[in-house]
Enzyme design. Structure first.
Site, PDB file in Angstrom:
ATOM      1  N   HIS A  11       0.833  -1.210   0.000  1.00 61.13           N
ATOM      2  CA  HIS A  11       0.000   0.000   0.000  1.00 61.13           C
ATOM      3  C   HIS A  11       0.866   1.258   0.000  1.00 61.13           C
ATOM      4  O   HIS A  11       2.044   1.235   0.378  1.00 61.13           O
ATOM      5  CB  HIS A  11      -0.929   0.008   1.210  1.00 61.13           C
ATOM      6  CG  HIS A  11      -0.213   0.040   2.528  1.00 61.13           C
ATOM      7  ND1 HIS A  11       0.363   1.179   3.053  1.00 61.13           N
ATOM      8  CD2 HIS A  11       0.024  -0.951   3.428  1.00 61.13           C
ATOM      9  CE1 HIS A  11       0.914   0.906   4.207  1.00 61.13           C
ATOM     10  NE2 HIS A  11       0.739  -0.371   4.469  1.00 61.13           N
ATOM     11  N   GLU A  85      -2.591  -7.080   7.189  1.00 62.28           N
ATOM     12  CA  GLU A  85      -1.349  -7.061   7.955  1.00 62.28           C
ATOM     13  C   GLU A  85      -1.462  -7.997   9.158  1.00 62.28           C
ATOM     14  O   GLU A  85      -2.562  -8.370   9.587  1.00 62.28           O
ATOM     15  CB  GLU A  85      -1.064  -5.616   8.411  1.00 62.28           C
ATOM     16  CG  GLU A  85       0.233  -5.412   9.178  1.00 62.28           C
ATOM     17  CD  GLU A  85       1.463  -5.817   8.388  1.00 62.28           C
ATOM     18  OE1 GLU A  85       1.763  -7.042   8.366  1.00 62.28           O
ATOM     19  OE2 GLU A  85       2.129  -4.940   7.806  1.00 62.28           O
TER      20      GLU A  85
END
Length: 212
Positions: A11, A85
């Site tokens: 990201h 994550e």
């Protein structure tokens, strides 16, 4: 078996990245620089062409990055929660320095990369590895012979690099994971291969690395 290719994209930058703060599964959005990085990644991938599908972690920093990439590719992102994550539990929201001081015992075990150490309130490296690689292998099976973009997080990329190269979870990291970096892997008759890693030619200098 036809080769399946994956462009694994971290990201774009967030404010917490610049503060060296552990985000984990807290839902932190992109900063202005991260928005620009995501658009740049989309433009670069659009010029390459040949992308069949786009998947992303459903945390907003990854999902927003995927939306920019999808706009350039003409693809709608599909959610892949398994690419979130790692859950960092008691460390989430703290800087690395704060986590080291506030939780010295657990942080030392985390820093030592003990595969089966479960961070209080979080997950172990092995649990993290199993959910990430399980989804990656499923996607390889479902999309044989195609090219996919996967938008994810620094810790997820750490797992994928080790998995593809056959390296243990507890070894020190010997590769970079820059924000909005492009990482190409593939799966075919010979198994998993790392094609290229940490590509940032599409970005301005200074993309932040995921801390080891």
């Amino acid at each position: 078996m036809e080769k399946t290719r994956f462009c694994c994209v971290r990201h774009g930058e967030t404010a917490w990245n610049t503060q060296r703060r552990l985000q984990g599964q807290l839902d932190i959005g992109l900063n202005d620089n991260g928005e620009g990085q995501a658009r740049a990644a989309g433009r670069w991938l659009a010029r390459q062409g040949g992308i069949d599908h786009l998947y992303a972690s459903d945390l907003s920093r990854a999902w927003r990055t995927a939306e920019h990439i999808g706009a350039a590719l003409g693809l709608q992102p599909r959610p892949a929660p398994e690419l979130r994550e790692r859950r960092y539990g008691i460390f989430e929201g703290l800087t690395y320095a704060e986590a080291r001081v506030t939780h010295p015992g657990p942080y030392a075990r985390h820093e030592a990369r003990e595969p089966d150490f479960v961070i209080p309130g979080g997950e172990s490296l092995r649990q993290f590895h199993d959910r990430v690689t399980g989804r990656l292998c499923q996607l390889a099976s479902e999309h044989e012979g195609q090219t996919l973009v996967l938008v994810m997080h620094g810790g997820v990329l750490d797992i994928i690099n080790r998995f593809v190269r056959g390296n243990p979870l507890d070894t020190p990291r010997d590769f970079l994971i820059p924000n909005a970096g492009l990482n190409w892997i593939s799966h075919g008759p010979g198994g998993w291969q790392l094609e290229s890693w940490g590509g940032t030619d599409h970005l301005a200098a200074g993309a932040l690395d995921e801390l080891k």
